[in-house]
Design an enzyme around this catalytic site. Sequence first.
Site, mmCIF file in Angstrom:
data_model
loop_
_atom_site.group_PDB
_atom_site.id
_atom_site.type_symbol
_atom_site.label_atom_id
_atom_site.label_comp_id
_atom_site.label_asym_id
_atom_site.label_seq_id
_atom_site.Cartn_x
_atom_site.Cartn_y
_atom_site.Cartn_z
ATOM 1 N N SER A 45 0.935 -1.222 0.026
ATOM 2 C CA SER A 45 -0.007 -0.063 0.000
ATOM 3 C C SER A 45 0.853 1.324 -0.014
ATOM 4 C CB SER A 45 -0.930 -0.070 1.080
ATOM 5 O OG SER A 45 -1.262 1.236 1.484
ATOM 6 N N TYR A 69 -2.431 -0.529 10.365
ATOM 7 C CA TYR A 69 -2.520 -1.157 8.932
ATOM 8 C C TYR A 69 -1.251 -0.891 8.105
ATOM 9 C CZ TYR A 69 -4.324 -1.813 4.268
ATOM 10 O OH TYR A 69 -4.380 -2.008 3.117
ATOM 11 N N LYS A 73 1.953 -3.395 6.785
ATOM 12 C CA LYS A 73 2.429 -3.500 5.251
ATOM 13 C C LYS A 73 3.824 -3.183 5.222
ATOM 14 C CE LYS A 73 -1.622 -4.089 3.147
ATOM 15 N NZ LYS A 73 -1.925 -5.470 2.566
#
Length: 251
Positions: A45, A69, A73
Amino acid sequence: LAGLKGVGEAVSKPLEYYFNNLVSTMVISKMCLKYGVGKFVFSSSATVYGDQPSPLKEDMELKKTTNPYGEIKAMSERILTDTSIANPNFSVSLLRYFNPVGAHESGLIGEDPNGIPNNLMPFVTKVAKGQLEKLSVFGNDYDTIDGTGVRDYIHVVDLAKGHVKAIENLKDGVNIYNLGTGRGTSVLELVNAFMKVNDIDVPYEIVGRRPGDIATCFADVSKAKKELGWKAELGIEEMVRDAWRFEQNNK
Ligand code: UDP
C-alpha cells in the site's frame, strides 16, 4: 488479498490485525519455501511511504507509518525482502496500491463493505443511492487545489491488470512497483465528477479533518511503465461510472 483492510479498525483492534495480516504473510512465505514456490506477489500500500511529498517513488526512504495497518504493510515488505535475500530462489514483487475504486464494467463485480463505509467512493455511492444522508468531506483547509485531500484513485480493473503484468514480468530478487495513475484528484473533484457523469446529486457537508489523514498522495508511475509495460488506462469518469453502475445493481 485475504487481509483485513480497515485503517480505523486496525487502530482499535491492533492485535487482530497483526495476527491476521502479518502472521498469515509469514506462514504463506514459510510454506512457499517448504514447497518450492519461488514467486510471491504482495499487495502492499502507498501508506508505507508515510507523510512525504508526492509524487512518491519506489526508491524513497519509507517514513514513519501513521497506523497499524500501514505498519503491518511496511513490516510485511521487510519480512519478504529479508526472506528473498536469504533464499535467492524466492522472488518477490511488492505492489504498492494507491486508492483502488470503481468496479468491473459489467456492473457484476464490485465492493460492498460491511456497515458504514470508511472509504470515500463506497460512501459516495451509498449517499447517491439514498442509503446514507450525506457525505462528510473531511477538511477543506489542506494546501491543495480546493483545500480537500488529494489522492491517486485507480480503477480496480487497471489494478488487476497490473497484477497480471507483475506476474508475467517477475524478476529475481525484490522489486517494488507503485500501482496508481500518477494523477491526483481532490475529494470535491471526485464528488463533482460523480454527480456530473452519473447525473445524480450527492449531498455533502464540509467537516473537520480526519485524524491521521495527509493532504496529498499520488504516485510516480514511471517504473511500472518501464519495467512491467503497464500503465493505468481508465480515468476518473470511468471510475465513478462503474462504481455507480455496480451500486445500482447491488441488491
Ligand atoms: N474522505 C472524506 N469523507 C469520507 C471518506 C474519505 O472526505 O467519508 C476523504 C479522506 O479524508 C481522503 C480521501 O477522501 O482525503 C480518501 O480517503 P479514503 O478513506 O477513501 O482513502 P485513504 O487515502 O485514506 O486510504
